[in-house]
Motif scaffolding. Sequence first.
Motif, PDB file in Angstrom:
ATOM      1  N   ASP A 102       0.838  -1.197   0.000  1.00  0.00           N
ATOM      2  CA  ASP A 102       0.000   0.000   0.000  1.00  0.00           C
ATOM      3  C   ASP A 102       0.875   1.249   0.000  1.00  0.00           C
ATOM      4  O   ASP A 102       1.831   1.345   0.779  1.00  0.00           O
ATOM      5  CB  ASP A 102      -0.915   0.003   1.222  1.00  0.00           C
ATOM      6  CG  ASP A 102      -1.838   1.201   1.251  1.00  0.00           C
ATOM      7  OD1 ASP A 102      -1.508   2.178   1.943  1.00  0.00           O
ATOM      8  OD2 ASP A 102      -2.880   1.161   0.567  1.00  0.00           O
ATOM      9  N   VAL A 103       0.541   2.199  -0.859  1.00  0.00           N
ATOM     10  CA  VAL A 103       1.362   3.407  -1.026  1.00  0.00           C
ATOM     11  C   VAL A 103       1.389   4.256   0.234  1.00  0.00           C
ATOM     12  O   VAL A 103       2.447   4.511   0.824  1.00  0.00           O
ATOM     13  CB  VAL A 103       0.853   4.249  -2.220  1.00  0.00           C
ATOM     14  CG1 VAL A 103       1.588   5.588  -2.278  1.00  0.00           C
ATOM     15  CG2 VAL A 103       1.025   3.488  -3.525  1.00  0.00           C
ATOM     16  N   THR A 104       0.230   4.724   0.651  1.00  0.00           N
ATOM     17  CA  THR A 104       0.205   5.699   1.745  1.00  0.00           C
ATOM     18  C   THR A 104       0.513   5.072   3.094  1.00  0.00           C
ATOM     19  O   THR A 104       1.138   5.701   3.948  1.00  0.00           O
ATOM     20  CB  THR A 104      -1.161   6.416   1.791  1.00  0.00           C
ATOM     21  OG1 THR A 104      -2.215   5.430   1.786  1.00  0.00           O
ATOM     22  CG2 THR A 104      -1.325   7.304   0.584  1.00  0.00           C
ATOM     23  N   GLU A 105       0.085   3.845   3.286  1.00  0.00           N
ATOM     24  CA  GLU A 105       0.401   3.174   4.553  1.00  0.00           C
ATOM     25  C   GLU A 105       1.906   3.015   4.711  1.00  0.00           C
ATOM     26  O   GLU A 105       2.470   3.262   5.796  1.00  0.00           O
ATOM     27  CB  GLU A 105      -0.281   1.807   4.614  1.00  0.00           C
ATOM     28  CG  GLU A 105      -0.010   1.048   5.902  1.00  0.00           C
ATOM     29  CD  GLU A 105      -0.689  -0.300   5.930  1.00  0.00           C
ATOM     30  OE1 GLU A 105      -0.247  -1.152   6.720  1.00  0.00           O
ATOM     31  OE2 GLU A 105      -1.647  -0.517   5.165  1.00  0.00           O
ATOM     32  N   THR A 106       2.583   2.616   3.638  1.00  0.00           N
ATOM     33  CA  THR A 106       4.043   2.475   3.687  1.00  0.00           C
ATOM     34  C   THR A 106       4.718   3.808   3.951  1.00  0.00           C
ATOM     35  O   THR A 106       5.657   3.904   4.740  1.00  0.00           O
ATOM     36  CB  THR A 106       4.562   1.869   2.373  1.00  0.00           C
ATOM     37  OG1 THR A 106       3.974   0.588   2.171  1.00  0.00           O
ATOM     38  CG2 THR A 106       6.077   1.738   2.404  1.00  0.00           C
ATOM     39  N   PHE A 120       7.496   9.354   5.794  1.00  0.00           N
ATOM     40  CA  PHE A 120       7.603  10.229   4.630  1.00  0.00           C
ATOM     41  C   PHE A 120       6.308  10.981   4.387  1.00  0.00           C
ATOM     42  O   PHE A 120       5.222  10.421   4.501  1.00  0.00           O
ATOM     43  CB  PHE A 120       7.930   9.415   3.368  1.00  0.00           C
ATOM     44  CG  PHE A 120       9.373   9.054   3.241  1.00  0.00           C
ATOM     45  CD1 PHE A 120      10.225   9.826   2.475  1.00  0.00           C
ATOM     46  CD2 PHE A 120       9.882   7.955   3.902  1.00  0.00           C
ATOM     47  CE1 PHE A 120      11.566   9.492   2.369  1.00  0.00           C
ATOM     48  CE2 PHE A 120      11.221   7.617   3.807  1.00  0.00           C
ATOM     49  CZ  PHE A 120      12.061   8.392   3.032  1.00  0.00           C
ATOM     50  N   LYS A 121       6.421  12.259   4.031  1.00  0.00           N
ATOM     51  CA  LYS A 121       5.309  12.975   3.435  1.00  0.00           C
ATOM     52  C   LYS A 121       5.242  12.555   1.971  1.00  0.00           C
ATOM     53  O   LYS A 121       6.261  12.166   1.371  1.00  0.00           O
ATOM     54  CB  LYS A 121       5.499  14.489   3.549  1.00  0.00           C
ATOM     55  CG  LYS A 121       5.390  15.013   4.971  1.00  0.00           C
ATOM     56  CD  LYS A 121       3.969  14.838   5.511  1.00  0.00           C
ATOM     57  CE  LYS A 121       3.803  15.428   6.897  1.00  0.00           C
ATOM     58  NZ  LYS A 121       3.917  16.905   6.912  1.00  0.00           N
ATOM     59  N   SER A 180      -5.221  10.581  -0.329  1.00  0.00           N
ATOM     60  CA  SER A 180      -4.506  10.266   0.909  1.00  0.00           C
ATOM     61  C   SER A 180      -3.114  10.879   0.979  1.00  0.00           C
ATOM     62  O   SER A 180      -2.464  10.819   2.023  1.00  0.00           O
ATOM     63  CB  SER A 180      -4.408   8.746   1.074  1.00  0.00           C
ATOM     64  OG  SER A 180      -3.623   8.176   0.043  1.00  0.00           O
ATOM     65  N   CYS A 181      -2.624  11.460  -0.126  1.00  0.00           N
ATOM     66  CA  CYS A 181      -1.288  12.058  -0.129  1.00  0.00           C
ATOM     67  C   CYS A 181      -1.316  13.448   0.517  1.00  0.00           C
ATOM     68  O   CYS A 181      -2.345  14.128   0.559  1.00  0.00           O
ATOM     69  CB  CYS A 181      -0.747  12.151  -1.556  1.00  0.00           C
ATOM     70  SG  CYS A 181      -0.196  10.563  -2.231  1.00  0.00           S
ATOM     71  N   ASP A 182      -0.172  13.879   1.003  1.00  0.00           N
ATOM     72  CA  ASP A 182      -0.070  15.176   1.668  1.00  0.00           C
ATOM     73  C   ASP A 182      -0.127  16.337   0.681  1.00  0.00           C
ATOM     74  O   ASP A 182      -0.614  17.424   1.013  1.00  0.00           O
ATOM     75  CB  ASP A 182       1.240  15.243   2.461  1.00  0.00           C
ATOM     76  CG  ASP A 182       1.313  14.179   3.539  1.00  0.00           C
ATOM     77  OD1 ASP A 182       0.571  14.292   4.527  1.00  0.00           O
ATOM     78  OD2 ASP A 182       2.098  13.218   3.364  1.00  0.00           O
ATOM     79  N   TYR A 183       0.404  16.133  -0.510  1.00  0.00           N
ATOM     80  CA  TYR A 183       0.391  17.151  -1.555  1.00  0.00           C
ATOM     81  C   TYR A 183      -0.018  16.512  -2.876  1.00  0.00           C
ATOM     82  O   TYR A 183       0.180  15.312  -3.090  1.00  0.00           O
ATOM     83  CB  TYR A 183       1.780  17.774  -1.762  1.00  0.00           C
ATOM     84  CG  TYR A 183       2.416  18.391  -0.550  1.00  0.00           C
ATOM     85  CD1 TYR A 183       2.143  19.702  -0.181  1.00  0.00           C
ATOM     86  CD2 TYR A 183       3.339  17.666   0.213  1.00  0.00           C
ATOM     87  CE1 TYR A 183       2.756  20.280   0.925  1.00  0.00           C
ATOM     88  CE2 TYR A 183       3.954  18.235   1.321  1.00  0.00           C
ATOM     89  CZ  TYR A 183       3.655  19.539   1.681  1.00  0.00           C
ATOM     90  OH  TYR A 183       4.257  20.110   2.769  1.00  0.00           O
TER      91      TYR A 183
END
Length: 263
Positions: free
Chosen positions: A179-183, A189-190, A232-235
């Motif tokens: 999983d992208v955001t979980e990792t 990492f942001k 779900s990403c910060d930016y």
Amino acid sequence: MNIITDFNDKRIDMFARLTENELSHFNEPVKEGFFVAESPNVIMRALEGGYEPVMFLAEDRLIESFGDVFKLAGDVPVFTAPIGVLSQMIGYQLARGLLCLMKRKPLPKACDIVKDARRIAILEDVMNPTNVGAIFRSAAALGIDAVLLTKGSSDPLYRRSARVSMGTVFQVPWTFIDDVTETARETGFKTVAMALKQDSISIADERLSAEPRLAVVLGTESEGLKESTIASCDYTAMIPMKHGVDSLNVAAAGAVIFWELCK
């Protein structure tokens, strides 16, 4: 030196009659499988990266030019064949006279390869091996510390990926993730999603360069990133473009943002 005169010789089955997927799963579930590296430069980088060679298959008329590779590999069987035999193998024309069957390594954990990293790339379902290889080449050249790939992405050790990368898949640390955001959260990492959205910021935005640890998230060639991933990403960022061009190939986009964030 072992001379091959018949394409059906079973000694070259691993090169000639198994798919890359079959090779990669050859020893499962006991241990890791194999992959085939092609061309002297790529093979040298694999050897320097600690990958263990099993055997070589070389074009007979070029054998004298591979001395440095064989020396680095050590005591490994070498099979030679004339071009008439080798040309029956799919993709051999790309091999530059030399193939090497190599053992895969156990995949590392994401937390281990990014623990000291500042800038990493995360590939979500990037399926084209050429694009994966090109992204690795840019990552190595421009200062990305590691590459994480979702399991829907192409294997960096596939012959085309490794060849297009110029062997940098053996230099840049990488692994597969679920999983992208979980990792990203688990490793501190942001995240910045590369996506064409109205609320996207420029890749030159100072907030991105100011982040001490940042993961660039790149999506598949056709649909791009999943909406849930973007949310779900910060930016969310995009590359400013001219002449009505609205997007770049994922490998080209990766190179541009890697340069911007690592300079």
